[in-house]
Write a protein that holds these residues in place. Structure first.
Motif, PDB file in Angstrom:
ATOM      1  N   GLY A 225     -18.895  41.175  -5.440  1.00  0.00           N
ATOM      2  CA  GLY A 225     -19.212  40.941  -4.032  1.00  0.00           C
ATOM      3  C   GLY A 225     -19.148  42.237  -3.239  1.00  0.00           C
ATOM      4  N   TRP A 226     -19.846  42.299  -2.136  1.00  0.00           N
ATOM      5  CA  TRP A 226     -19.863  43.490  -1.294  1.00  0.00           C
ATOM      6  C   TRP A 226     -18.721  43.438  -0.291  1.00  0.00           C
ATOM      7  CZ3 TRP A 226     -22.093  48.033  -1.611  1.00  0.00           C
ATOM      8  CH2 TRP A 226     -22.078  48.856  -0.495  1.00  0.00           C
ATOM      9  N   PRO A 227     -18.005  44.556   0.004  1.00  0.00           N
ATOM     10  CA  PRO A 227     -18.240  45.939  -0.447  1.00  0.00           C
ATOM     11  C   PRO A 227     -17.430  46.326  -1.686  1.00  0.00           C
ATOM     12  CG  PRO A 227     -16.628  45.950   1.306  1.00  0.00           C
ATOM     13  CD  PRO A 227     -16.995  44.502   1.089  1.00  0.00           C
ATOM     14  N   THR A 228     -16.590  45.397  -2.196  1.00  0.00           N
ATOM     15  CA  THR A 228     -15.724  45.779  -3.308  1.00  0.00           C
ATOM     16  C   THR A 228     -16.504  46.038  -4.598  1.00  0.00           C
ATOM     17  OG1 THR A 228     -15.323  43.408  -3.616  1.00  0.00           O
ATOM     18  CG2 THR A 228     -13.631  44.660  -2.452  1.00  0.00           C
ATOM     19  N   ILE A 230     -18.519  48.170  -5.070  1.00  0.00           N
ATOM     20  CA  ILE A 230     -18.645  49.614  -5.271  1.00  0.00           C
ATOM     21  C   ILE A 230     -17.657  50.114  -6.317  1.00  0.00           C
ATOM     22  CG2 ILE A 230     -17.001  50.266  -3.439  1.00  0.00           C
ATOM     23  CD1 ILE A 230     -18.956  52.541  -2.732  1.00  0.00           C
ATOM     24  N   PHE A 231     -16.500  49.416  -6.431  1.00  0.00           N
ATOM     25  CA  PHE A 231     -15.526  49.800  -7.456  1.00  0.00           C
ATOM     26  C   PHE A 231     -16.072  49.559  -8.864  1.00  0.00           C
ATOM     27  CE2 PHE A 231     -12.624  48.783  -3.853  1.00  0.00           C
ATOM     28  CZ  PHE A 231     -12.083  50.052  -3.704  1.00  0.00           C
ATOM     29  N   SER A 232     -17.000  48.609  -8.996  1.00  0.00           N
ATOM     30  CA  SER A 232     -17.583  48.321 -10.302  1.00  0.00           C
ATOM     31  C   SER A 232     -18.437  49.483 -10.803  1.00  0.00           C
ATOM     32  CB  SER A 232     -18.442  47.051 -10.238  1.00  0.00           C
ATOM     33  OG  SER A 232     -17.654  45.939  -9.888  1.00  0.00           O
ATOM     34  N   VAL A 233     -18.804  50.361  -9.903  1.00  0.00           N
ATOM     35  CA  VAL A 233     -19.558  51.563 -10.277  1.00  0.00           C
ATOM     36  C   VAL A 233     -18.622  52.762 -10.408  1.00  0.00           C
ATOM     37  CG1 VAL A 233     -21.404  53.141  -9.589  1.00  0.00           C
ATOM     38  CG2 VAL A 233     -21.620  50.691  -9.121  1.00  0.00           C
ATOM     39  N   ILE A 234     -17.719  52.903  -9.445  1.00  0.00           N
ATOM     40  CA  ILE A 234     -16.863  54.085  -9.413  1.00  0.00           C
ATOM     41  C   ILE A 234     -15.891  54.118 -10.582  1.00  0.00           C
ATOM     42  CG2 ILE A 234     -15.036  55.253  -8.109  1.00  0.00           C
ATOM     43  CD1 ILE A 234     -16.397  54.304  -5.556  1.00  0.00           C
TER      44      ILE A 234
END
Length: 334
Positions: A225-228, A230-234
């Motif tokens: 889900g957004w915005p978390t 982004i951790f799935s990429v980082i």
């Protein structure tokens, strides 16, 4: 100014558990690798490399477990019944390896028994820790402020995979520790083992990471889900960065870089667990605030922790400073 005492204490206990994992992880890893080094001299050096610090490393386990009981009594009262079997197995393993440190040097005839106690205790403790972690991640059912599951809920395919992952990861920490602390052929063989373990560890991390979001809807929402999201990429990119530094450090024959990179892998895995768990103390049932003790108790205990934790950090750092450098294979610490 009002402080969020439950959140502060959750951070302290999370730090204590992380400190235990990264510090006791490598000396458990040394024990896990024991059967791969059959020569007595190598085993002596391996034990001497962790002898000055192993018992101090376990201080953090006491702080984490004791802190959980005192500060989050409801979490303690629900987690413990759910994980009695793996926790007891872990303690038995730690007892066997602790006794082996003392008795192995004092016998010749029964030395092989204490070798197996050291190796077997290390493997059992590591595997039990992984089982407990997997059982906690997959969720502990709570009804009316009490554990509502069965005796065998902790034993699932997911928890077995996490148990194996922790054993492999600790073996990686142990191998890179030996690279940093030993000389010659022992260090060279440790490099070979570390190279194999690093791929196995990252592979296990990948399997667990892909499996975890589908255990609970809250994990799926957190990671995609957004915005978390982004951790799935980082996080995976940082894992690949640590893997690159680890492999490069091994191949370029650096002493400390592989160990630091291996610690980075564990730190990223721990951060991933934290992202999945927050704000739950016992997912998916109890939040940090629901599980916390009364504010008066938290404030009183925090005053003690502000004195105790810096002291533990100071003597831990001093012990590592005093025994820095490589182990002398002719003298040792025993």
């Amino acid at each position: 100014m009002d402080f969020d005492l439950p959140l502060i204490w959750a951070a302290i206990i999370a730090f204590a558990v992380l400190a235990y994992v990264v510090l006791d992880g490598f000396d458990l890893g040394v024990g896990i690798l024991f059967p791969l080094f059959p020569e007595k001299h190598d085993r002596d050096v391996m034990m001497n490399s962790v002898a000055p610090v192993w018992d101090g490393n376990e201080t953090w386990l006491v702080l984490g477990g004791g802190g959980l009981m005192a500060v989050f009594p409801l979490a303690y009262a629900t987690v413990l019944p759910a994980l009695y079997a793996p926790i007891i197995a872990m303690l038995i393993g730690l007892i066997f390896r602790g006794v082996a440190f003392e008795y192995r040097w004092r016998t010749k005839r029964a030395e092989f028994l204490w070798n197996w106690a050291f190796a077997g205790g290390s493997m059992l403790a590591a595997f039990a820790q992984g089982i407990a972690l997997g059982a906690l991640v997959q969720g502990i059912p709570v009804e009316n402020r009490a554990y509502a599951g069965s005796w065998w809920d902790w034993l699932t395919p997911f928890s077995i995979v996490t148990g194996i992952a922790i054993v492999v990861g600790y073996a990686l920490l142990g191998a890179t520790w030996l690279v940093m602390k030993t000389h010659g052929d022992l260090a060279d063989r440790a490099r070979t083992i570390a190279l194999r373990c690093c791929f196995a560890t990252v592979g296990a991390m990948g399997v667990v990471s892909l499996w975890t979001p589908f255990l609970e809807p809250v994990y799926l929402q957190r990671w995609f889900g957004w915005p978390t999201a982004i951790f799935s990429v980082i996080v995976p990119l940082l894992v690949l960065g640590c893997l690159y530094l680890l492999i490069k450090g091994i191949r370029d024959r650096y002493d400390a870089q592989p160990f630091v990179a291996a610690l980075g892998l564990f730190l990223l895995g721990y951060i991933g667990i934290g992202i999945s768990f927050y704000p739950y103390m016992v997912p998916p049932s109890l939040t940090i605030w629901e599980a916390a003790a009364p504010p008066e108790s938290l404030a009183f205990l925090l005053a003690g922790a502000l004195v105790l934790v810096p002291i533990v950090l100071a003597y831990t750092g001093y012990a590592y400073w005093v025994f820095r450098g490589k182990v002398d294979p002719e003298e040792g610490y025993h």
